[in-house]
Motif scaffolding. Structure first.
Motif, PDB file in Angstrom:
ATOM      1  N   LEU A   1       0.819  -1.213   0.000  1.00  0.00           N
ATOM      2  CA  LEU A   1       0.000   0.000   0.000  1.00  0.00           C
ATOM      3  C   LEU A   1       0.851   1.260   0.000  1.00  0.00           C
ATOM      4  CD1 LEU A   1      -2.817  -0.887   2.559  1.00  0.00           C
ATOM      5  CD2 LEU A   1      -3.110  -0.482   0.115  1.00  0.00           C
ATOM      6  N   LEU A   2       2.002   1.191   0.628  1.00  0.00           N
ATOM      7  CA  LEU A   2       2.831   2.383   0.785  1.00  0.00           C
ATOM      8  C   LEU A   2       3.796   2.597  -0.371  1.00  0.00           C
ATOM      9  CD1 LEU A   2       3.718   2.102   4.581  1.00  0.00           C
ATOM     10  CD2 LEU A   2       1.907   3.441   3.507  1.00  0.00           C
ATOM     11  N   ALA A   3       3.872   1.653  -1.286  1.00  0.00           N
ATOM     12  CA  ALA A   3       4.806   1.790  -2.410  1.00  0.00           C
ATOM     13  C   ALA A   3       4.431   3.003  -3.255  1.00  0.00           C
ATOM     14  CB  ALA A   3       4.796   0.522  -3.259  1.00  0.00           C
ATOM     15  N   HIS A   4       5.446   3.745  -3.678  1.00  0.00           N
ATOM     16  CA  HIS A   4       5.281   4.887  -4.591  1.00  0.00           C
ATOM     17  C   HIS A   4       4.383   5.978  -4.000  1.00  0.00           C
ATOM     18  CE1 HIS A   4       7.078   2.081  -7.384  1.00  0.00           C
ATOM     19  NE2 HIS A   4       6.044   1.273  -7.296  1.00  0.00           N
ATOM     20  N   THR A   5       4.412   6.154  -2.699  1.00  0.00           N
ATOM     21  CA  THR A   5       3.594   7.192  -2.089  1.00  0.00           C
ATOM     22  C   THR A   5       4.405   8.468  -1.899  1.00  0.00           C
ATOM     23  OG1 THR A   5       4.159   6.267   0.067  1.00  0.00           O
ATOM     24  CG2 THR A   5       2.038   5.663  -0.849  1.00  0.00           C
ATOM     25  N   THR A   6       3.708   9.568  -1.829  1.00  0.00           N
ATOM     26  CA  THR A   6       4.345  10.852  -1.561  1.00  0.00           C
ATOM     27  C   THR A   6       4.623  10.968  -0.065  1.00  0.00           C
ATOM     28  OG1 THR A   6       2.223  11.954  -1.200  1.00  0.00           O
ATOM     29  CG2 THR A   6       3.065  11.874  -3.461  1.00  0.00           C
ATOM     30  N   PRO A   7       5.534  11.870   0.321  1.00  0.00           N
ATOM     31  CA  PRO A   7       5.760  12.071   1.757  1.00  0.00           C
ATOM     32  C   PRO A   7       4.482  12.411   2.514  1.00  0.00           C
ATOM     33  CG  PRO A   7       7.528  13.091   0.496  1.00  0.00           C
ATOM     34  CD  PRO A   7       6.504  12.612  -0.503  1.00  0.00           C
ATOM     35  N   ALA A   8       3.607  13.197   1.897  1.00  0.00           N
ATOM     36  CA  ALA A   8       2.358  13.570   2.579  1.00  0.00           C
ATOM     37  C   ALA A   8       1.479  12.337   2.811  1.00  0.00           C
ATOM     38  CB  ALA A   8       1.605  14.610   1.751  1.00  0.00           C
ATOM     39  N   SER A   9       1.380  11.475   1.798  1.00  0.00           N
ATOM     40  CA  SER A   9       0.571  10.261   1.952  1.00  0.00           C
ATOM     41  C   SER A   9       1.181   9.327   2.990  1.00  0.00           C
ATOM     42  CB  SER A   9       0.456   9.534   0.605  1.00  0.00           C
ATOM     43  OG  SER A   9      -0.203  10.340  -0.351  1.00  0.00           O
ATOM     44  N   LEU A  10       2.502   9.285   3.020  1.00  0.00           N
ATOM     45  CA  LEU A  10       3.182   8.407   3.970  1.00  0.00           C
ATOM     46  C   LEU A  10       2.930   8.874   5.402  1.00  0.00           C
ATOM     47  CD1 LEU A  10       4.837   5.883   3.466  1.00  0.00           C
ATOM     48  CD2 LEU A  10       6.902   7.241   3.627  1.00  0.00           C
ATOM     49  N   THR A  11       3.035  10.161   5.637  1.00  0.00           N
ATOM     50  CA  THR A  11       2.790  10.667   6.996  1.00  0.00           C
ATOM     51  C   THR A  11       1.328  10.492   7.383  1.00  0.00           C
ATOM     52  OG1 THR A  11       2.470  12.902   6.089  1.00  0.00           O
ATOM     53  CG2 THR A  11       4.663  12.322   6.864  1.00  0.00           C
TER      54      THR A  11
ATOM     55  N   ALA B   1       9.194   1.997   2.269  1.00  0.00           N
ATOM     56  CA  ALA B   1       8.453   2.918   1.395  1.00  0.00           C
ATOM     57  C   ALA B   1       9.115   4.286   1.313  1.00  0.00           C
ATOM     58  CB  ALA B   1       7.017   3.075   1.899  1.00  0.00           C
ATOM     59  N   ALA B   2       9.962   4.595   2.274  1.00  0.00           N
ATOM     60  CA  ALA B   2      10.624   5.900   2.284  1.00  0.00           C
ATOM     61  C   ALA B   2      11.656   5.958   1.161  1.00  0.00           C
ATOM     62  CB  ALA B   2      11.289   6.138   3.633  1.00  0.00           C
ATOM     63  N   SER B   3      11.497   6.917   0.269  1.00  0.00           N
ATOM     64  CA  SER B   3      12.348   6.970  -0.921  1.00  0.00           C
ATOM     65  C   SER B   3      13.576   7.839  -0.734  1.00  0.00           C
ATOM     66  CB  SER B   3      11.532   7.509  -2.108  1.00  0.00           C
ATOM     67  OG  SER B   3      10.968   8.775  -1.791  1.00  0.00           O
TER      68      SER B   3
ATOM     69  N   GLU C   1      15.835  10.817   2.212  1.00  0.00           N
ATOM     70  CA  GLU C   1      15.954  11.435   3.525  1.00  0.00           C
ATOM     71  C   GLU C   1      14.748  12.297   3.863  1.00  0.00           C
ATOM     72  OE1 GLU C   1      17.785  11.756   7.108  1.00  0.00           O
ATOM     73  OE2 GLU C   1      18.387  10.529   5.391  1.00  0.00           O
ATOM     74  N   ALA C   2      14.202  12.984   2.844  1.00  0.00           N
ATOM     75  CA  ALA C   2      13.042  13.845   3.096  1.00  0.00           C
ATOM     76  C   ALA C   2      11.851  13.032   3.573  1.00  0.00           C
ATOM     77  CB  ALA C   2      12.685  14.617   1.823  1.00  0.00           C
ATOM     78  N   THR C   3      11.669  11.857   2.993  1.00  0.00           N
ATOM     79  CA  THR C   3      10.541  11.011   3.401  1.00  0.00           C
ATOM     80  C   THR C   3      10.755  10.457   4.803  1.00  0.00           C
ATOM     81  OG1 THR C   3      10.408  10.368   1.075  1.00  0.00           O
ATOM     82  CG2 THR C   3       9.049   9.155   2.621  1.00  0.00           C
ATOM     83  N   ILE C   4      11.994  10.072   5.106  1.00  0.00           N
ATOM     84  CA  ILE C   4      12.297   9.598   6.458  1.00  0.00           C
ATOM     85  C   ILE C   4      11.990  10.689   7.483  1.00  0.00           C
ATOM     86  CG2 ILE C   4      14.178   8.971   8.011  1.00  0.00           C
ATOM     87  CD1 ILE C   4      13.422   6.648   6.385  1.00  0.00           C
ATOM     88  N   CYS C   5      12.396  11.899   7.166  1.00  0.00           N
ATOM     89  CA  CYS C   5      12.143  13.015   8.081  1.00  0.00           C
ATOM     90  C   CYS C   5      10.644  13.251   8.247  1.00  0.00           C
ATOM     91  CB  CYS C   5      12.824  14.280   7.563  1.00  0.00           C
ATOM     92  SG  CYS C   5      14.632  14.225   7.655  1.00  0.00           S
ATOM     93  N   ALA C   6       9.897  13.074   7.155  1.00  0.00           N
ATOM     94  CA  ALA C   6       8.444  13.241   7.244  1.00  0.00           C
ATOM     95  C   ALA C   6       7.828  12.194   8.178  1.00  0.00           C
ATOM     96  CB  ALA C   6       7.828  13.150   5.856  1.00  0.00           C
ATOM     97  N   ILE C   7       8.337  10.968   8.092  1.00  0.00           N
ATOM     98  CA  ILE C   7       7.842   9.907   8.989  1.00  0.00           C
ATOM     99  C   ILE C   7       8.165  10.262  10.441  1.00  0.00           C
ATOM    100  CG2 ILE C   7       8.141   7.498   9.650  1.00  0.00           C
ATOM    101  CD1 ILE C   7       8.603   6.836   6.727  1.00  0.00           C
ATOM    102  N   ARG C   8       9.379  10.736  10.674  1.00  0.00           N
ATOM    103  CA  ARG C   8       9.746  11.100  12.042  1.00  0.00           C
ATOM    104  C   ARG C   8       8.844  12.208  12.576  1.00  0.00           C
ATOM    105  NH1 ARG C   8      16.098  11.734  10.731  1.00  0.00           N
ATOM    106  NH2 ARG C   8      16.603   9.541  10.415  1.00  0.00           N
ATOM    107  N   ASP C   9       8.602  13.208  11.733  1.00  0.00           N
ATOM    108  CA  ASP C   9       7.752  14.309  12.177  1.00  0.00           C
ATOM    109  C   ASP C   9       6.364  13.801  12.550  1.00  0.00           C
ATOM    110  OD1 ASP C   9       9.791  16.077  11.786  1.00  0.00           O
ATOM    111  OD2 ASP C   9       9.125  16.710   9.789  1.00  0.00           O
TER     112      ASP C   9
END
Length: 890
Positions: A477-487, A511-513, A515-523
């Protein structure tokens, strides 16, 4: 109501049939037509008369429509002459006129003497036409509207003008503006060069003149059967209704829009009316209505008020009156009629409800319907997918994986995407007992490239993911998602599971593509409560690096207590190599230590681990080790203690030694004594460090002290074998203390050590080693008195007489008198050796012996009172004996 302006022309015989008067000047082509058609409609037989007749036709220019009445001119100088008054009605006025008969009132006979053609204004009065009953009206209607229209001639009718006026009144604007009719035709004649009249009425006597008529003939005296289902109703509307108007029965509204005068448009309107009527009993009639709309390019919104209730009724009727599979086909076909735009919300709701009820009633048929949709080019309508999915979820199928095994992937995918309840059913079917094949199929479906469907499935499924077996689903489900969708997914998983499923952590990370996506998950994680599970998830996004440690420990968003907890978890999961790598970076290590020092016992354990595994300085090891030891449990507590002791002894500077000295007595260590002794006496260490280490060894307690005492021989051997001088007084005293106590652990080790210490001390009389002699000499002397032969180095350097005790006494006295050692220690040694008088006599016989004895007496002042008293008593005894036996041998 505004009056309409019309023009007039009068025609009659003057020098032939010609224009007599006109209120308007026309184009030549238009005038030629009027000039020709205003003449007699065919040759009269001798003596034949006729009633005035009506002719109606459009002009070629399209500016006017002509409505003319022709009279027989009985005053003309020749037979067959006529008078004709023609009204020229603007085409726009004509086609919009509510009652064309209003214009007929102006067709008055021509007055040759006083008449003149003038423009006239016609006030609409809605002239009422009486009904006309004609047996052949049905045939006329069929020929005009229900079949392919051809020019027509109708023979012998008594009501030609009334039929014509009703017909013209009933026509819709697009056809009325071009329709040409004549109520009395004695022969066929064209309207224009290539166009005939649409309808001619002719007497039966003129029938022979129409032998070459290419159009359709409606004979007199016949009443053919009705050939079309709309014939009678249409004929009544035209010829019998109070207001003849085909527009009035056009519920579809296509007649007003028709500008070509196409009779097929009327047939379409009649079909619409018929289907509307049938829709009360047949749901499929609604499909025909939608087809008509589509063929006309009419938007559903234009007729939604009328058609929506009808469609709603048809949908309900389909569910109750059709066989289940037929009902499914109907719903599918109905939605197919809305290919470009979505149907109204109310229609969507009714279709969804119908699909739900059909599925609940017969779930097997619903699945069969889905299974028939295997073509990838076919897309199951979303609203049906939603209804079926909700029905299957509510029906409570026992083994959904088996039930939908025959349903194609694309179809099942859409049911998942559009039915939240079905998504829940599928999610619950993926558990520890689910088959690998079923899980792989769901994962394959969720991996669709359709971003819209994937987003819908993500929204539907996330609330139902609550066990580790569903981790592959979450990853898909999380494949190819944007940072906003992931958060957003992070927040939803939190709201439903509180991050209790650890297996989901890796799905998010995969699913995190970047560093920006990783940071979004952390936030997103930081936005929720700092539970144990949330901190575990946060740790999974972190690496043990300087940048990420700085992010964790320096930003204000993370409370220090939570940061320490997360850091502790991060260190607990890190391997030794990672700990070593981060410990090489002083800035990072200091940051970590500063944070952990504010933490709990678990944080203390991690400080200890870094101290053990990492490459920290001995100063940090001892300083932090001292802080964390009280909070640590075994075996970590002992490991840290060992490291502090061994590294402190071998590497520590003065400040570190001071810290170590504070705690060494209570260190819970199980270090091997040999290791401790070796660390304390490293060969490359200077005398200062050695001295400090010996002092600290003397401060040990418990098992460690016992171990050091047991290894006194090793310690002594390493010390006496060092080159040079430099052992401090305190270190010597500590060494002596250890030597004195060693006998309680190992007499042999003590004896061996003492035999090594004594010659060492005698060789280094300039060093403050008297305490060593105090400890060692009584031990050695006891052995000598017992007749035990000294071995090794002691024998080689010390004895040259058969009386070993005598030699020992002499060496002792000589060493003291040649050293700077405290003189009182010599008497102390003599007393402890049990032979004070002999040793004092030896002193007295040496050069300056009496003076040295005086020094001994003076030095006794530094001893405690009890010890000093005992020692002075021995001096007094010696003094008395010396006076009594001055020549006694030693």
């Amino acid at each position: 109501m505004k009056a309409n302006l019309v023009e007039q022309q009068e025609h009659g015989y003057r020098y032939g049939h010609e224009l007599l008067a006109s209120s308007v000047h026309l184009d030549r082509s238009d005038q030629d037509i009027i000039d020709r058609l205003s003449d007699m409609s065919g040759p009269l037989r001798p003596g034949e008369t006729f009633e005035p007749y009506l002719t109606a036709y459009p002009l070629p220019s399209g500016k006017y429509y002509v409505l003319a009445r022709t009279w027989q001119d009985h005053q003309a100088p020749r037979a067959g002459c006529v008078l004709t008054r023609s009204l020229l009605v603007p085409t726009a006025t004509w086609e919009a006129a509510p009652a064309p008969a209003d214009f007929v009132r102006l067709l008055l006979p021509i007055d040759r003497e006083h008449g003149r053609a003038e423009s006239r204004r016609v006030q609409p009065t809605h002239t009422v036409l009486p009904p006309v009953f004609e047996r052949r009206a049905g045939e006329l209607v069929e020929a005009l509207f229900l079949e392919n229209r051809q020019p027509m001639v109708m023979f012998e009718t008594r009501h030609a003008e009334l039929l014509s006026l009703r017909l013209l009144s009933a026509l819709w604007p697009g056809l009325r503006r071009t329709f040409a009719i004549c109520t009395f035709a004695l022969s066929s004649r064209p309207l224009f060069e290539t166009r005939p009249f649409d309808l001619l009425f002719a007497p039966k006597t003129a029938r022979s003149r129409f032998s070459d008529w290419a159009g359709r003939k409606i004979e007199f005296g016949t009443s053919p059967p009705v050939r079309h289902r709309w014939t009678e109703a249409t004929a009544r509307q035209i010829f019998e209704a109070a207001e003849p108007s085909l527009v009035a029965i056009d519920a579809l509204g296509v007649l007003k829009a028709d500008r070509r005068g196409d009779e097929t448009v009327l047939r379409l309107s009649l079909l619409w009316n018929e289907l509307v009527e049938k829709s009360t009993s047949s749901p499929t009639a609604a499909l025909g209505l939608l087809d008509i709309l589509s063929s006309q390019g009419t938007a559903f919104e234009e007729v939604s008020n009328e058609l929506t209730p009808l469609l709603e009724r048809s949908i309900q009727m389909a569910g109750s009156s059709l066989a289940p599979m037929e009902a499914w086909t109907f719903l599918n076909a109905l939605l197919g009629k809305f290919a470009q735009l979505l149907p109204p919300r109310t229609i969507i709701r009714h279709v969804k409800d119908a699909a739900f009820l059909l599925t609940m009633a017969e779930p097997e048929t619903a699945i069969e319907f889905l299974s028939q949709r295997q073509d990838d080019s076919y897309l199951l309508p979303a609203v049906i997918a939603a209804g079926v999915g909700n029905g299957l979820a509510t029906a409570g199928l026992s083994a959904i994986s088996d039930s939908v095994s025959a349903v194609g992937d694309q179809t099942l995918l859409r049911v998942l995407a559009y039915s939240r309840k079905f998504s829940g059913l599928i999610a619950r079917s993926v558990n520890a007992l689910a088959s690998d094949g079923w899980v792989r199929r769901i994962v394959r479906l969720l991996g669709t490239k359709d971003a819209v469907l994937r987003a819908r499935m993500r929204r539907n499924l996330l609330p139902f993911l609550d066990n580790s077996a569903q981790a592959p689903l979450l990853q898909a489900l999380l494949a190819h998602t944007t940072p906003a969708s992931l958060t957003d997914a992070v927040v939803k998983i939190w709201s439903h599971t509180r991050f209790e499923v650890a297996a989901f952590d890796s799905a998010f990370l995969r699913a995190a593509s970047g560093e920006a996506t990783i940071c979004a998950i952390r936030d997103a994680i930081l936005c929720v409560e700092g539970t144990k599970e949330a901190n575990r998830f946060l740790v999974s996004t972190l690496r043990l690096s300087v940048d990420e440690l700085r992010w964790l420990l320096t930003q204000q968003r993370v409370p220090i207590a939570r940061a320490v907890e997360v850091l502790t978890l991060l260190l607990e999961e890190a391997d030794d190599a990672s700990i070593q790598a981060i410990s090489r970076q002083t800035a990072a290590t200091d940051l970590v230590f500063d944070a952990l020092r504010q933490g709990s016992n678990r944080a203390a354990v991690q400080i200890g681990r870094i101290l053990l595994v990492g490459q920290t300085s001995v100063e940090q090891l001892i300083a932090l080790g001292q802080e964390v030891l009280p909070f640590m449990s075994e075996p970590h507590r002992t490991e840290i203690a060992n490291a502090m002791l061994l590294r402190g002894l071998s590497e520590g500077d003065t400040s570190s030694k001071e810290r170590l000295r504070e705690v060494i007595g209570s260190l819970p260590t199980n270090a091997y004594p040999n290791d401790v002794v070796l660390a304390a006496t490293q060969g490359n260490a200077g005398w200062n460090r050695i001295s400090e280490n010996i002092s600290m060894l003397c401060g040990t307690q418990g098992d460690l002290r016992l171990g050091v005492l047991a290894r006194i021989e090793v310690l002594t051997d390493r010390l006496v074998s060092r080159r040079g001088d430099g052992l401090s007084r305190l270190a010597a005293e500590s060494w002596a203390t250890l030597l004195s106590e060693a006998g309680s652990v190992s007499r042999n080790a003590q004896t061996s050590a003492a035999m090594a210490v004594l010659p060492y001390a005698f060789r280094h009389t300039s060093e403050p080693l008297s305490s060593l002699v105090v400890a060692a000499f009584p031990i050695v002397y006891e052995q000598l008195k017992a007749g035990n032969e000294p071995a090794g180095l002691f024998q080689m350097l010390f004895f040259q007489d058969w009386d070993r005790c005598k030699t020992a006494r002499r060496s002792l006295v000589q060493a003291f008198m040649q050293s700077s050692w405290p003189p009182g220690d010599l008497l102390l040694i003599a007393v402890r050796a049990g032979d004070p008088q002999r040793i004092l006599r030896l002193v007295s016989r040496e050069f300056n012996g009496n003076r040295y004895l005086s020094l001994i007496a003076e030095d006794l002042r530094r001893f405690p009172e009890d010890a000093g008293t005992e020692l002075r008593a021995q001096l007094d005894v010696f003094g008395r004996e010396a006076r009594s036996f001055p020549e006694r041998k030693s």
